[in-house]
Enzyme design. Structure first.
Site, PDB file in Angstrom:
ATOM      1  N   ARG A  69      17.401   0.907   9.973  1.00  0.00           N
ATOM      2  CA  ARG A  69      16.752  -0.418   9.931  1.00  0.00           C
ATOM      3  C   ARG A  69      15.669  -0.503  10.995  1.00  0.00           C
ATOM      4  O   ARG A  69      14.641  -1.132  10.798  1.00  0.00           O
ATOM      5  CB  ARG A  69      17.760  -1.564  10.114  1.00  0.00           C
ATOM      6  CG  ARG A  69      17.060  -2.918  10.311  1.00  0.00           C
ATOM      7  CD  ARG A  69      17.897  -4.124   9.933  1.00  0.00           C
ATOM      8  NE  ARG A  69      19.229  -4.085  10.484  1.00  0.00           N
ATOM      9  CZ  ARG A  69      19.531  -4.315  11.770  1.00  0.00           C
ATOM     10  NH1 ARG A  69      18.579  -4.588  12.643  1.00  0.00           N
ATOM     11  NH2 ARG A  69      20.771  -4.252  12.185  1.00  0.00           N
ATOM     12  N   TYR A 122      -3.402 -14.698  -2.927  1.00  0.00           N
ATOM     13  CA  TYR A 122      -2.385 -14.185  -3.850  1.00  0.00           C
ATOM     14  C   TYR A 122      -1.294 -15.253  -4.028  1.00  0.00           C
ATOM     15  O   TYR A 122      -0.882 -15.889  -3.051  1.00  0.00           O
ATOM     16  CB  TYR A 122      -1.806 -12.907  -3.235  1.00  0.00           C
ATOM     17  CG  TYR A 122      -0.681 -12.296  -4.009  1.00  0.00           C
ATOM     18  CD1 TYR A 122      -0.924 -11.619  -5.200  1.00  0.00           C
ATOM     19  CD2 TYR A 122       0.630 -12.368  -3.550  1.00  0.00           C
ATOM     20  CE1 TYR A 122       0.123 -11.053  -5.910  1.00  0.00           C
ATOM     21  CE2 TYR A 122       1.672 -11.801  -4.248  1.00  0.00           C
ATOM     22  CZ  TYR A 122       1.413 -11.144  -5.433  1.00  0.00           C
ATOM     23  OH  TYR A 122       2.448 -10.578  -6.133  1.00  0.00           O
ATOM     24  N   ASP A 194      -5.344  -9.758   4.381  1.00  0.00           N
ATOM     25  CA  ASP A 194      -4.652  -8.999   3.334  1.00  0.00           C
ATOM     26  C   ASP A 194      -5.700  -8.074   2.727  1.00  0.00           C
ATOM     27  O   ASP A 194      -6.645  -8.525   2.083  1.00  0.00           O
ATOM     28  CB  ASP A 194      -4.072  -9.970   2.300  1.00  0.00           C
ATOM     29  CG  ASP A 194      -3.278  -9.258   1.203  1.00  0.00           C
ATOM     30  OD1 ASP A 194      -3.586  -8.082   0.918  1.00  0.00           O
ATOM     31  OD2 ASP A 194      -2.379  -9.886   0.622  1.00  0.00           O
ATOM     32  N   LYS A 219       0.673  -1.360  -4.541  1.00  0.00           N
ATOM     33  CA  LYS A 219      -0.533  -1.318  -5.359  1.00  0.00           C
ATOM     34  C   LYS A 219      -1.243   0.021  -5.186  1.00  0.00           C
ATOM     35  O   LYS A 219      -0.631   1.055  -5.390  1.00  0.00           O
ATOM     36  CB  LYS A 219      -1.427  -2.518  -5.020  1.00  0.00           C
ATOM     37  CG  LYS A 219      -0.684  -3.848  -4.995  1.00  0.00           C
ATOM     38  CD  LYS A 219      -0.193  -4.313  -6.365  1.00  0.00           C
ATOM     39  CE  LYS A 219       0.793  -5.472  -6.261  1.00  0.00           C
ATOM     40  NZ  LYS A 219       0.289  -6.667  -5.592  1.00  0.00           N
TER      41      LYS A 219
HETATM   42  C1  LIG Z   1       0.897  -7.634  -4.832  1.00  0.00           C
HETATM   43  C2  LIG Z   1       0.228  -8.324  -3.702  1.00  0.00           C
HETATM   44  C3  LIG Z   1       0.978  -8.862  -2.647  1.00  0.00           C
HETATM   45  C4  LIG Z   1       2.485  -8.824  -2.617  1.00  0.00           C
HETATM   46  O1  LIG Z   1       2.957  -7.524  -2.584  1.00  0.00           O
HETATM   47  P1  LIG Z   1       4.416  -7.086  -3.154  1.00  0.00           P
HETATM   48  O2  LIG Z   1       4.463  -5.639  -2.822  1.00  0.00           O
HETATM   49  O3  LIG Z   1       4.406  -7.397  -4.618  1.00  0.00           O
HETATM   50  O4  LIG Z   1       5.412  -7.898  -2.418  1.00  0.00           O
HETATM   51  C5  LIG Z   1       0.296  -9.478  -1.617  1.00  0.00           C
HETATM   52  N1  LIG Z   1      -1.047  -9.562  -1.622  1.00  0.00           N
HETATM   53  C6  LIG Z   1      -1.800  -9.073  -2.618  1.00  0.00           C
HETATM   54  C7  LIG Z   1      -3.278  -9.210  -2.563  1.00  0.00           C
HETATM   55  C8  LIG Z   1      -1.195  -8.435  -3.701  1.00  0.00           C
HETATM   56  O5  LIG Z   1      -1.933  -7.944  -4.689  1.00  0.00           O
END
Ligand SMILES: *Cc1c(COP(=O)(O)O)cnc(C)c1O
Length: 401
Positions: A69, A122, A194, A219
């Site tokens: 962890r 998002y 982000d 992603k």
């Molecule tokens: C998918 C996404 C998230 C969240 O990510 P997860 O891995 O699905 O929790 C946050 N910000 C953006 C821009 C995303 O495309």
């Protein structure tokens, strides 16, 4: 076979009971030559040589692992690569992108603080700010982050943190990270970006003055739609603050997931090059097609932020293209007619996929909120994969025909 063991091994002792053999199964690790690729350390805990070694590891005098962890070799390997890609001192990996966002916010904010956030974040982040952080006494003010004057005015509310996305989803608007960071820092606010859609290959927010860069590694970084993960890259002190917070919140990435994401990163430059080039071609094709009423892509000559895109990203403009049909029924017919391109509500995969934001990522918004965000029922978002541009255009042309 000799009876002489190479190293102490519980499995080779003649005194062991069946029970002890079973209980120790898997701990007899062969001493092999160094593997070219890191093995998967699917172990929640590590064996320690002495009580002194515990202190040495916890206090940083010795490199080592105690409990997964807190730290795990595969997770640490991934964190080092992401830190390097983002030009950061350190990075912390998480079990998901939302985990990375959530724990970062929890570690940087306290009750009574406020956030200034882009209005088209998002969907998951938007919900986190509105429904979760608000309960903890952290209020969020939303602003059109493409409008620097509006950002400057909103900074009068003295937020502790500004949260933006370098490229937004699904309309692919850009945040001027450098100007926003300068304005925020003048008012004593920190900036979290982000950077999921841009990836560190197109943009490194820390180089432009941001304090933290956040990723959903689910992603494009993972890149194969087979793993969920997240990461945060920052200066050493901030990264440590996030890391320590996560020892409490426990949003830890699994070793196998870390291994998969690291494997994805090995081909990141090739994938991003191909996918961005494909997106440029596809955007040009769609923009010229009479059935398509609008195309959103920062690489198109008539995109309102084309110059900003050039200065932020250089020669490539991302792998995402969004486009619109005036009539939602045309969008529906188009989706049904695709053969190669898959309908899948994620992005950043080796295959080209499309999604329908109104029905998926922005489903939680009311129709009025969606309309205010420019997300119509005829809007399609495409994440270009690494097929050839011709493959993608052929499928688009057929489905539009
Ligand atoms: C998918 C996404 C998230 C969240 O990510 P997860 O891995 O699905 O929790 C946050 N910000 C953006 C821009 C995303 O495309």
């Amino acid at each position: 076979m000799t009876d002489q063991p190479q190293q102490p091994s519980p499995l080779r002792s003649p005194l062991q009971s069946i029970d002890a053999i079973c209980a120790a199964a898997g701990s007899d690790i062969p001493s092999v030559t160094r593997p070219l690729v890191a093995p998967i350390y699917q172990s929640s805990v590590f064996q320690i040589e002495s009580l002194e070694q515990i202190d040495d590891i916890y206090e940083g005098r010795e490199e080592g692992f105690i409990y997964s962890r807190d730290a795990n070799p595969n997770v640490s390997i991934l964190e080092r690569v992401i830190a390097q890609l983002e030009g950061a001192d350190d990075a912390v990996a998480f079990a998901s992108g939302m985990g990375a966002m959530g724990v970062t916010l929890l570690s940087m904010l306290k009750s009574g603080d406020s956030i200034l956030a882009a209005s088209d974040l998002y969907g998951g982040t938007n919900t986190l700010l509105r429904d979760q952080l608000s309960r903890l006494g952290v209020r969020t003010q939303f602003v059109d982050a493409t409008d620097l004057d509006a950002v400057e005015t909103a900074l009068n509310l003295e937020p502790a943190l500004v949260v933006v996305e370098s490229i937004t989803n699904p309309l692919l608007r850009l945040s001027d990270v450098q100007s926003i960071s300068r304005l925020a820092h003048e008012r004593g606010a920190r900036v979290a970006v982000d950077n999921t859609l841009a990836t560190p290959l197109l943009l490194r927010p820390l180089d432009l003055g941001a304090d933290v860069a956040i990723h959903s590694t689910t992603k494009f970084l993972g890149g194969h739609s087979d793993v969920t993960g997240g990461a945060v890259a920052a200066r050493a002190d901030l990264a440590m603050q996030v890391r320590l917070a996560n020892r409490g919140w426990g949003n830890t990435l699994d070793p196998f997931a870390a291994w998969l994401i690291t494997r994805g990163l090995r081909t990141l430059p090739l994938r991003i090059e191909r996918a961005c080039d494909n997106a440029m071609h596809a955007a040009g094709f769609l923009a010229a097609h009479p059935k398509v009423s609008a195309v959103h892509y920062p690489g198109l000559p008539d995109h309102p932020q084309r110059e900003l895109a050039r200065s932020m990203f250089g020669a490539r403009f991302g792998h995402m293209v969004s486009f619109e049909f005036d009539d939602p029924s045309e969008a529906s017919a188009f989706v049904r007619s695709l053969r190669m391109i898959a309908l899948a509500p994620s992005l950043g995969e080796a295959r080209t996929t499309i999604s329908h934001p109104a029905k998926t990522s922005h489903r939680a918004l009311t129709p009025a909120e969606r309309a205010a965000s420019g997300i119509h029922d005829g809007l399609i978002r495409m994440s270009c994969g690494i097929e050839s541009a011709q493959d993608i255009i052929t499928d688009l042309a057929r489905a539009l025909g």
